[in-house]
Design an enzyme around this catalytic site. Sequence first.
Site, PDB file in Angstrom:
ATOM      1  N   GLU A  15      -2.876   7.248  -0.893  1.00 37.43           N
ATOM      2  CA  GLU A  15      -4.220   6.795  -1.245  1.00 37.43           C
ATOM      3  C   GLU A  15      -5.208   7.877  -0.834  1.00 37.43           C
ATOM      4  O   GLU A  15      -5.102   8.464   0.243  1.00 37.43           O
ATOM      5  CB  GLU A  15      -4.582   5.498  -0.535  1.00 37.43           C
ATOM      6  CG  GLU A  15      -6.010   5.031  -0.874  1.00 37.43           C
ATOM      7  CD  GLU A  15      -6.469   3.844  -0.056  1.00 37.43           C
ATOM      8  OE1 GLU A  15      -6.105   2.718  -0.430  1.00 37.43           O
ATOM      9  OE2 GLU A  15      -7.186   4.047   0.959  1.00 37.43           O
ATOM     10  N   THR A  46      -9.664   5.151  -4.292  1.00 34.76           N
ATOM     11  CA  THR A  46     -10.487   4.005  -3.923  1.00 34.76           C
ATOM     12  C   THR A  46     -11.790   3.963  -4.719  1.00 34.76           C
ATOM     13  O   THR A  46     -12.166   4.918  -5.401  1.00 34.76           O
ATOM     14  CB  THR A  46     -10.807   4.001  -2.419  1.00 34.76           C
ATOM     15  OG1 THR A  46     -11.609   5.149  -2.112  1.00 34.76           O
ATOM     16  CG2 THR A  46      -9.538   4.023  -1.593  1.00 34.76           C
ATOM     17  N   TYR A  47     -12.475   2.842  -4.559  1.00 38.01           N
ATOM     18  CA  TYR A  47     -13.660   2.492  -5.335  1.00 38.01           C
ATOM     19  C   TYR A  47     -14.746   2.115  -4.352  1.00 38.01           C
ATOM     20  O   TYR A  47     -14.466   1.437  -3.352  1.00 38.01           O
ATOM     21  CB  TYR A  47     -13.268   1.257  -6.159  1.00 38.01           C
ATOM     22  CG  TYR A  47     -13.969   0.988  -7.464  1.00 38.01           C
ATOM     23  CD1 TYR A  47     -14.094   1.964  -8.441  1.00 38.01           C
ATOM     24  CD2 TYR A  47     -14.444  -0.292  -7.731  1.00 38.01           C
ATOM     25  CE1 TYR A  47     -14.673   1.665  -9.665  1.00 38.01           C
ATOM     26  CE2 TYR A  47     -15.024  -0.599  -8.961  1.00 38.01           C
ATOM     27  CZ  TYR A  47     -15.138   0.385  -9.919  1.00 38.01           C
ATOM     28  OH  TYR A  47     -15.710   0.088 -11.132  1.00 38.01           O
ATOM     29  N   ALA A  49     -18.023   0.119  -2.745  1.00 31.86           N
ATOM     30  CA  ALA A  49     -18.364  -1.301  -2.712  1.00 31.86           C
ATOM     31  C   ALA A  49     -19.142  -1.691  -3.961  1.00 31.86           C
ATOM     32  O   ALA A  49     -20.118  -1.054  -4.330  1.00 31.86           O
ATOM     33  CB  ALA A  49     -19.190  -1.614  -1.464  1.00 31.86           C
ATOM     34  N   ARG A 105     -10.587  -7.692  -5.377  1.00 34.96           N
ATOM     35  CA  ARG A 105     -11.886  -8.371  -5.366  1.00 34.96           C
ATOM     36  C   ARG A 105     -12.945  -7.426  -4.827  1.00 34.96           C
ATOM     37  O   ARG A 105     -14.026  -7.302  -5.378  1.00 34.96           O
ATOM     38  CB  ARG A 105     -11.846  -9.644  -4.512  1.00 34.96           C
ATOM     39  CG  ARG A 105     -13.120 -10.483  -4.659  1.00 34.96           C
ATOM     40  CD  ARG A 105     -13.307 -11.468  -3.533  1.00 34.96           C
ATOM     41  NE  ARG A 105     -13.602 -10.784  -2.272  1.00 34.96           N
ATOM     42  CZ  ARG A 105     -13.867 -11.421  -1.126  1.00 34.96           C
ATOM     43  NH1 ARG A 105     -13.859 -12.738  -1.092  1.00 34.96           N
ATOM     44  NH2 ARG A 105     -14.120 -10.737  -0.023  1.00 34.96           N
ATOM     45  N   TYR A 145      -1.284  -8.746   1.958  1.00 35.35           N
ATOM     46  CA  TYR A 145      -1.729  -8.687   3.348  1.00 35.35           C
ATOM     47  C   TYR A 145      -0.635  -9.222   4.276  1.00 35.35           C
ATOM     48  O   TYR A 145      -0.481 -10.443   4.417  1.00 35.35           O
ATOM     49  CB  TYR A 145      -3.020  -9.492   3.519  1.00 35.35           C
ATOM     50  CG  TYR A 145      -4.126  -8.960   2.636  1.00 35.35           C
ATOM     51  CD1 TYR A 145      -5.032  -8.028   3.114  1.00 35.35           C
ATOM     52  CD2 TYR A 145      -4.225  -9.356   1.297  1.00 35.35           C
ATOM     53  CE1 TYR A 145      -6.015  -7.508   2.294  1.00 35.35           C
ATOM     54  CE2 TYR A 145      -5.206  -8.831   0.467  1.00 35.35           C
ATOM     55  CZ  TYR A 145      -6.095  -7.912   0.969  1.00 35.35           C
ATOM     56  OH  TYR A 145      -7.066  -7.386   0.150  1.00 35.35           O
TER      57      TYR A 145
END
Length: 285
Positions: A15, A46-47, A49, A105, A145
């Site tokens: 990542e 990643t993105y 917020a 999400r 998770y």
Amino acid sequence: MIKNIFEKKRSLSFEVFPPKKDGEFEKAYEVLDALGALSPDFISVTYGAGGSRSGQTIEIASYIQNKLGIDAVAHMTCVGSRKEQLLAVYEELKKHNVNHVLALRGDRPRDMTDEQFASRDFAHASDMMAFLKEKTNLRLAGACYPEKHFEAFSMESDLNNLKKKQEAGAEFLISQLFFDNDFYYGFLEKAEKKGITVPICAGIMPITSAKQIGTTITLAGSSVPKALADIIASYGENPEEMRKAGIDYAIRQIRDLQENGISDIHLYTMNKPKTAREITEAIYR
């Protein structure tokens, strides 16, 4: 397709996060080149917020996919996005030949009002997945998770939500970081009983500085076992020794996973190719 790589005996993925400023892209490409030289099976990006850095995510994912020739997985969050916004991101991804997304999400943006949060188009990642499955040609991955999502009422309810992701089209899963392998083994056993059959990548983050405990780990909700806490207590004030001890801990953690039949490792690199290289060379030499 990435799902086909899991038919091999083992997989390794990374990542990365996009630069926060446009002027930092040159350095980002150097990081990507160094990580690409380690021949990972895929790299996720990643993105921000609420999708605040979606353009940077697409640019980095495009470089991985088209320049490095490595499958890119662009993170896509839905907490602050409307359906039309997600479709616009999809069109941009398609232009850049990026076909895989990790559907999340995402964290609620700080400036998002309660009214906006309550009226969002997608309450859960599984809702967005179902929408993307119907409206796009994207290949979908989901998050899981090992120690339960911090908002979930129970592990049982969290696993029920995870099953919904599989049913909505997730082809594989990437776990949140964890530091106690017993949590992961227990999670896999429970997931299997729940009927979750898609491949799961074990998310490993090397702790190379004491401050990570107060930032990244706190946000992830991962517990810190005594062995890792002792390392931080012993070496936290010595950056170089802390780095060495943290990398050694991650290597031992991965080796234990491999010895227990876990062959798919996803390394949270924190954009540190030297760390990624040391770990990769140790576990695959």
